[in-house]
Design a protein around this motif. Structure first.
Motif, mmCIF file in Angstrom:
data_model
loop_
_atom_site.group_PDB
_atom_site.id
_atom_site.type_symbol
_atom_site.label_atom_id
_atom_site.label_comp_id
_atom_site.label_asym_id
_atom_site.label_seq_id
_atom_site.Cartn_x
_atom_site.Cartn_y
_atom_site.Cartn_z
ATOM 1 N N MET A 50 0.831 -1.209 0.000
ATOM 2 C CA MET A 50 0.000 0.000 0.000
ATOM 3 C C MET A 50 0.867 1.261 0.000
ATOM 4 S SD MET A 50 -3.044 -1.032 -0.240
ATOM 5 C CE MET A 50 -4.187 0.180 0.306
ATOM 6 N N ALA A 51 1.977 1.232 0.722
ATOM 7 C CA ALA A 51 2.882 2.381 0.703
ATOM 8 C C ALA A 51 3.468 2.572 -0.696
ATOM 9 C CB ALA A 51 3.998 2.197 1.735
ATOM 10 N N THR A 53 2.025 1.694 -3.488
ATOM 11 C CA THR A 53 0.931 2.220 -4.310
ATOM 12 C C THR A 53 0.751 3.715 -4.072
ATOM 13 O OG1 THR A 53 -0.186 0.086 -4.243
ATOM 14 C CG2 THR A 53 -1.525 1.997 -4.823
ATOM 15 N N ALA A 54 0.844 4.135 -2.814
ATOM 16 C CA ALA A 54 0.702 5.559 -2.505
ATOM 17 C C ALA A 54 1.834 6.366 -3.128
ATOM 18 C CB ALA A 54 0.674 5.764 -0.989
ATOM 19 N N SER A 57 1.257 6.563 -6.859
ATOM 20 C CA SER A 57 0.157 7.493 -7.128
ATOM 21 C C SER A 57 0.596 8.934 -6.956
ATOM 22 C CB SER A 57 -1.019 7.206 -6.191
ATOM 23 O OG SER A 57 -1.512 5.923 -6.421
ATOM 24 N N LEU A 58 1.389 9.184 -5.933
ATOM 25 C CA LEU A 58 1.881 10.544 -5.703
ATOM 26 C C LEU A 58 2.765 11.012 -6.847
ATOM 27 C CD1 LEU A 58 1.928 12.877 -3.681
ATOM 28 C CD2 LEU A 58 3.971 11.855 -2.694
#
Length: 124
Positions: A50-51, A53-54, A57-58
């Protein structure tokens, strides 16, 4: 575990029932030990994914900061409405139809998701 799986009896008259109970207790305790080790590891793996993915995305949003992220769907109102219908109505219908069946909504929605994703994957 000791009573149901190993059919042991802690107050058994014969030594076989007591030994079966003791074996079941040991196996159950070992299972709980494995669970207490594997569960946190899987949580850390999910956290790392998830990190990642974040972060991706950022970076992606920062790349398109000048034009915004709205261009991904487009300015066409008909496409936005069609997307909302495609993304929500099949899942809400599936939830309503499977609410009282006892088989679980997760399985039905998972099958619906596969029915949507597999053709998309085959198309690209």
């Amino acid at each position: 575990m000791a009573l149901k799986v190993y059919h042991g009896d802690p107050k058994g008259n014969d030594s076989a029932a007591v030994k079966a109970y003791d074996a079941g207790v040991r196996e159950g305790a070992f299972g709980l030990l494995l669970n207490s080790v594997v569960w946190p590891m899987s949580n850390f793996i999910v956290f790392a994914c998830m990190a990642g993915t974040a972060i991706i995305s950022l970076v992606s949003v920062n790349k398109y900061i000048t034009e915004g992220i709205q261009h991904a769907i487009g300015e066409n109102r008909a496409i936005k409405i069609a997307s909302l219908i495609t993304y929500s109505i099949p899942f809400s219908i599936t939830t309503d139809l499977t609410a009282d069946t006892g088989g679980g909504q997760g399985l039905a929605i998972g099958v619906l998701n596969l029915a949507i994703v597999i053709p998309q994957s085959a198309h690209t």
